[in-house]
Every structure is written in C-alpha cells, then in structure tokens.
Scaffold this active site. Structure first.
Site, PDB file in Angstrom:
ATOM      1  N   LYS A  17       0.831  -1.216   0.000  1.00 54.53           N
ATOM      2  CA  LYS A  17       0.000   0.000   0.000  1.00 54.53           C
ATOM      3  C   LYS A  17       0.862   1.262   0.000  1.00 54.53           C
ATOM      4  CE  LYS A  17      -2.367  -0.795   3.791  1.00 54.53           C
ATOM      5  NZ  LYS A  17      -1.862  -2.089   4.244  1.00 54.53           N
ATOM      6  N   ARG A 130      11.348  -5.971   4.926  1.00 59.28           N
ATOM      7  CA  ARG A 130      11.002  -4.547   4.773  1.00 59.28           C
ATOM      8  C   ARG A 130      11.911  -3.659   5.622  1.00 59.28           C
ATOM      9  NH1 ARG A 130       4.942  -2.297   5.535  1.00 59.28           N
ATOM     10  NH2 ARG A 130       5.165  -2.770   7.740  1.00 59.28           N
ATOM     11  N   ARG A 162      11.272  -1.334  10.934  1.00 56.74           N
ATOM     12  CA  ARG A 162      10.267  -0.739  11.809  1.00 56.74           C
ATOM     13  C   ARG A 162      10.205  -1.497  13.130  1.00 56.74           C
ATOM     14  NH1 ARG A 162       4.766   0.405   8.425  1.00 56.74           N
ATOM     15  NH2 ARG A 162       3.914  -0.444  10.341  1.00 56.74           N
ATOM     16  N   ARG A 173      -0.740  -8.073  13.983  1.00 61.54           N
ATOM     17  CA  ARG A 173      -1.344  -7.123  13.039  1.00 61.54           C
ATOM     18  C   ARG A 173      -2.099  -7.857  11.933  1.00 61.54           C
ATOM     19  NH1 ARG A 173       4.002  -4.886  12.112  1.00 61.54           N
ATOM     20  NH2 ARG A 173       3.301  -3.788  10.281  1.00 61.54           N
TER      21      ARG A 173
HETATM   22  P1  AMP Z   1       0.678   1.127   9.361  1.00 63.26           P
HETATM   23  O1  AMP Z   1       1.862   1.953   9.024  1.00 63.26           O
HETATM   24  O2  AMP Z   1      -0.547   1.480   8.559  1.00 63.26           O
HETATM   25  O3  AMP Z   1       0.958  -0.362   9.357  1.00 63.26           O
HETATM   26  O4  AMP Z   1       0.281   1.512  10.882  1.00 63.26           O
HETATM   27  C1  AMP Z   1       1.188   1.261  11.947  1.00 63.26           C
HETATM   28  C2  AMP Z   1       0.420   1.137  13.246  1.00 63.26           C
HETATM   29  O5  AMP Z   1      -0.268   2.365  13.527  1.00 63.26           O
HETATM   30  C3  AMP Z   1      -0.681   0.086  13.281  1.00 63.26           C
HETATM   31  O6  AMP Z   1      -0.186  -1.214  13.544  1.00 63.26           O
HETATM   32  C4  AMP Z   1      -1.588   0.605  14.379  1.00 63.26           C
HETATM   33  O7  AMP Z   1      -1.019   0.374  15.659  1.00 63.26           O
HETATM   34  C5  AMP Z   1      -1.529   2.124  14.148  1.00 63.26           C
HETATM   35  N1  AMP Z   1      -2.591   2.576  13.232  1.00 63.26           N
HETATM   36  C6  AMP Z   1      -2.432   3.141  11.987  1.00 63.26           C
HETATM   37  N2  AMP Z   1      -3.611   3.429  11.431  1.00 63.26           N
HETATM   38  C7  AMP Z   1      -4.559   3.046  12.327  1.00 63.26           C
HETATM   39  C8  AMP Z   1      -5.987   3.075  12.340  1.00 63.26           C
HETATM   40  N3  AMP Z   1      -6.684   3.538  11.288  1.00 63.26           N
HETATM   41  N4  AMP Z   1      -6.611   2.586  13.447  1.00 63.26           N
HETATM   42  C9  AMP Z   1      -5.942   2.127  14.497  1.00 63.26           C
HETATM   43  N5  AMP Z   1      -4.596   2.064  14.563  1.00 63.26           N
HETATM   44  C10 AMP Z   1      -3.900   2.513  13.489  1.00 63.26           C
END
Ligand code: AMP
Length: 223
Positions: A17, A130, A162, A173
């Site tokens: 994404k 990654r 990360r 996740r």
């Molecule tokens: P991502 O970079 O999209 O994988 O987001 C990293 C982390 O941020 C996720 O594993 C969640 O802990 C938090 N996070 C990001 N977007 C959301 C969302 N829309 N709702 C809840 N937690 C979020």
C-alpha cells in the site's frame, strides 16, 4: 488521466500500500494520507498522541477509533484534500472508522476503494525484508548485501527496520487485519465502491492494475 480522486487503499500489512500510494499520489496529484506515518511522526516528536500510540503500535495493536477518526477528520478538512481529493492508507481499519468516514465525507464522498490482495505467506516474506527510511518513509527491501549504516537514496535519512516489524507484532497485526479490517471489504462491496486488485508481482506490475481499476470507475469531479 483525470487528476483528483478520493481513494481508500485496503490491503494486508506488506501488500504494498505504502509503495503504491506514493506513486498514485503523484499520478492523481493528491495528498497521500497514511495514518501510520502520522502516528510515527507523532511518536518521533514525542507529542501526547505519540506517547499514547507508541506502546500500542509496538505491540501491533490498534489505536482507539475516536483518536484515529479525529486525526483523519482534521487532515481531510485541509485545503489540499478538499480541493483535490486524497488517498487514505491505513484508514479506515475498523467498521466504526468506516462509518465515521462516511459521515465526514458526506458532502464529498469516496470515489473508489481498492483492495490490494496479496496472500498472507507472501506478505510475511515481504515484511521480514522490509526496511524504511526513518525520515521520509521510503520503503526498501533488504537483500542482506547492503552497506551499513544504510542511508536513504531519496533524503539521506537512516534506513531501518520498523519497531513493529517483529514476528510477534506482525502476526498480531495480520490477525487484527482479518478480524477488524477484512469486514470492510464486504462493507464497501455492498456500497458498490470496491475494486479488488492483484497485488502480487513487482511494484511496476501492480501500479497499472490499480490505475486501470480506478480509471475504470465513474468519479465525481473534484470541484
Ligand atoms: P501502518 O503503518 O498502517 O501499518 O500503521 C502502523 C500502526 O499504527 C498500526 O499497527 C496501528 O497500531 C496504528 N494505526 C495506523 N492506522 C490506524 C488506524 N486507522 N486505526 C488504528 N490504529 C492505526
């Protein structure tokens, strides 16, 4: 190509994404709004939000809906998003977030929701390799032959793994994706907005598929 789109990109962690959003944001000339990036910036700056979010993120949990809805409502009310549209990456992640987004965007509804489909086994391989630039968020794939310390080609920042890309947090996740986010696919399918796109292959192979899916749909012109 018509500039301007109000797009949601769904897909498992590691489906690509982030990489596709950077390209789509240039293609459609709209801001890429990544809630993960917003939270990581808050953690880095040590703001109240960052302090609240850090532990949840490191464990692979979800930040509460009300906080996330507030962040997105504020961001898409900004002039660039109002006048050109936006790409949402990482939001919505739960049905209550999607319902709130419907209300927030009632006047300027979402045009299309793309679900980037990549099987779980493949995203596990991608996530293990990654790496990401701490400063600009550019994603890289580690081959093990990189010179350390590894600096970003785009901005010179440090390229690192990360803190939530540990095996335990990744599995949590991905499980949360199935239980909380997967229902959104049905939600948007019922709403007639869903396009499922094959996310396997290289980024160069995937981008034209996503663009074709978006351009094949009617879009309400951005005023
Ligand atoms: P991502 O970079 O999209 O994988 O987001 C990293 C982390 O941020 C996720 O594993 C969640 O802990 C938090 N996070 C990001 N977007 C959301 C969302 N829309 N709702 C809840 N937690 C979020």
């Amino acid at each position: 190509m018509i500039p301007g789109v109000r797009l949601i990109l769904l897909g498992r962690q590691g489906a690509g994404k982030g990489t596709q959003c950077v390209r789509l944001s240039r293609h459609y000339v709209v801001p890429h709004i990544s809630t993960g990036d917003i939270l990581r910036a808050a953690v880095k700056e040590g703001t109240d939000l960052g302090l609240k979010a850090k532990e949840i993120m490191d464990e692979g949990g979800l930040v509460p809906d009300d906080i996330m809805i507030g962040i997105v409502a504020e961001r898409i009310a900004k002039p660039d998003a109002r006048s050109r549209g936006f790409i949402l990456d990482g939001f919505p992640r739960t049905v209550p977030q999607a319902e709130a987004l419907d209300e927030i965007t009632a006047e300027q509804p979402i045009d299309v929701v793309v679900d980037l489909e990549v099987p779980r086994e493949l995203v596990l391989q991608r996530l293990a390799a990654r790496r990401v630039c701490q400063d600009c968020g550019t994603n890289y794939t580690a081959t093990g032959r990189e010179k350390m310390p590894w600096f970003c080609d785009v901005c010179g920042g440090d390229v690192v793994q990360r803190t939530d890309d540990t095996e335990e947090a990744i599995n949590r996740r991905l499980d949360l994706y199935e239980s909380q986010t997967r229902p959104l696919i049905e939600y948007y399918d019922k709403g007639g907005l869903l396009e499922v796109v094959d996310g396997t292959g290289s980024p160069d192979e995937v981008t034209p598929r996503v663009v074709a899916a978006i351009d094949g749909r009617p879009r309400v012109p951005v005023p």
